[in-house]
Design an enzyme around this catalytic site. Structure first.
Site, short mmCIF file in Angstrom:
data_model
loop_
_atom_site.label_atom_id
_atom_site.label_comp_id
_atom_site.label_asym_id
_atom_site.label_seq_id
_atom_site.Cartn_x
_atom_site.Cartn_y
_atom_site.Cartn_z
N CYS A 1 0.83 -1.21 0.00
CA CYS A 1 0.00 0.00 0.00
C CYS A 1 0.86 1.26 0.00
O CYS A 1 1.57 1.52 -0.95
CB CYS A 1 -0.99 -0.03 1.15
N LYS B 1 -11.82 8.74 -1.03
CA LYS B 1 -11.18 7.48 -0.68
C LYS B 1 -11.65 6.35 -1.60
O LYS B 1 -12.86 6.18 -1.82
CB LYS B 1 -11.49 7.13 0.78
N SER C 1 -7.98 0.41 0.23
CA SER C 1 -8.33 1.43 1.21
C SER C 1 -7.25 2.51 1.17
O SER C 1 -6.29 2.47 1.92
CB SER C 1 -8.42 0.81 2.61
N HIS D 1 -4.35 -4.44 0.10
CA HIS D 1 -4.22 -5.01 1.45
C HIS D 1 -4.71 -6.47 1.51
O HIS D 1 -5.72 -6.76 2.15
CB HIS D 1 -5.03 -4.19 2.45
N GLU E 1 -3.67 -8.67 3.34
CA GLU E 1 -3.53 -9.17 4.71
C GLU E 1 -4.77 -8.93 5.56
O GLU E 1 -4.89 -9.50 6.66
CB GLU E 1 -2.31 -8.50 5.38
N ARG F 1 -15.53 3.70 11.21
CA ARG F 1 -14.65 4.76 11.71
C ARG F 1 -14.71 5.99 10.82
O ARG F 1 -14.84 7.13 11.31
CB ARG F 1 -13.21 4.23 11.77
#
Length: 327
Positions: free
Chosen positions: A145, A166, A195, A238, A240, A252
């Site tokens: 990332c 985003k 993200s 990502h 992971e 969030r």
């Protein structure tokens, strides 16, 4: 699946063992075939939630056919803001403090700073020192990332482009080649969580072909590239992530007033990207295990030392001994 070697007492040990992963703590004997040395991987963890990230990458690094020892590392000049100081002090070391010549590879995580210019990131000097050494030593690297964007900028002058909003969700990627070893046996499509507030565009990659695009998504753009000469993988997403990571980030961000689209619940619940992550890291670790000792940092010096200790054995004999030890 071979053993994963983690620092003694690291909380991730219990979590990974509950998931059926064989974990060895500290320097305990490794339950693996005699004569096979572990791969040593530095995990430069600059994610905010370090304990969770340790578990996530632990899963991926446990997918090799040989043991993997993980060394937890922070860049010089980096001060964690959201992880307990005791955890950092006990389990992490600074880049300048570790024995870099023992490393077989390095994984550098993302960080929530992609909205900043690289030069104003407060630990950019420390990151540059890592990138410099990794590049000069040709240490195999998996940049993830933000670290992928940062490494592409540092190594090739490739800019990151701000998105304005985003880019968020799980996106299927199309492999652009299967010739690269890291793509062997990769599932179709290559689902990966995205993200980030920035991207790297195909049109900005070096025209000399030194960086090869490997995976592309119609909506989220470039997902992965490689520099074979540097032995660098630039993974812009990502793989992971846990099944609930995107959902937690969504809640969030909404609480902060950030407009984001809720990720596809079917894909997140099934963790549809798990086969992608496992395949990519398994292939990467397999390639590390195939490197000759002479291809490692200061490998020839190590070879000469072995020759000397063996009482003048031939270079061919030393090379054979190294091969038997590392494979």
């Amino acid at each position: 699946m071979a053993a994963l070697i983690l620092p003694t007492g690291l909380p991730a040990v219990k979590t990974l063992r509950r998931e059926g992963i064989a974990v060895v703590e500290g320097e305990s004997p490794v339950p693996f075939a005699e004569g096979v040395e572990p791969l040593t991987i530095a995990l430069v963890n600059i994610m905010p939630d370090k304990p969770t990230t340790e578990v996530q990458f632990g899963r991926l690094l446990a997918g090799a056919d040989r043991p993997v020892r993980v060394v937890l590392v922070l860049p010089d000049g980096y001060t964690p803001q959201t992880t307990a100081p005791g955890h950092v002090e006990r389990f992490y070391r600074r880049w300048s403090e570790i024995d870099r010549y023992e490393l077989d590879g390095i994984v550098i995580t993302g960080a929530p700073v992609e909205h900043l210019a690289f030069s104003v990131v407060r630990y950019w000097t420390g990151m540059s020192a890592i990138f410099n050494w990794v590049s000069e030593a040709r240490l195999p690297a998996m940049h993830v990332c933000w670290a992928a964007m940062a490494a592409l900028w540092h190594d090739h002058g490739v800019p990151k482009q701000d998105l304005g909003e985003k880019r968020f969700g799980v996106f299927p990627h199309v492999p652009l080649t299967f010739r690269s070893p890291i793509m062997h046996g990769a599932p179709l499509p290559l689902d990966m969580p995205v993200s980030r507030w920035a991207e790297v565009r195909l049109s900005d990659l070096p025209i000399d072909g030194s960086v090869r695009p490997l995976a592309l998504a119609p909506v989220s753009g470039l997902g992965m590239a490689e520099d074979p000469e540097r032995r660098a993988i630039y993974l812009l997403n990502h793989p992971e992530y846990d099944a609930d990571t995107l959902d937690r980030e969504y809640e969030r961000d909404r609480a902060r007033g950030i407009r984001v689209t809720r990720p596809d619940p079917a894909r997140t619940a099934a963790r549809s990207w798990e086969p992608t992550g496992r395949a990519l890291f398994r292939n990467w670790l397999t390639e590390l295990g195939r490197l000759d000792l002479r291809d490692r940092p200061l490998g020839m010096l190590e070879l000469l030392l072995r020759i000397q200790t063996q009482g003048g054995a031939s270079m061919g004999g030393a090379s054979m001994a190294c091969s038997e030890t590392r494979h």
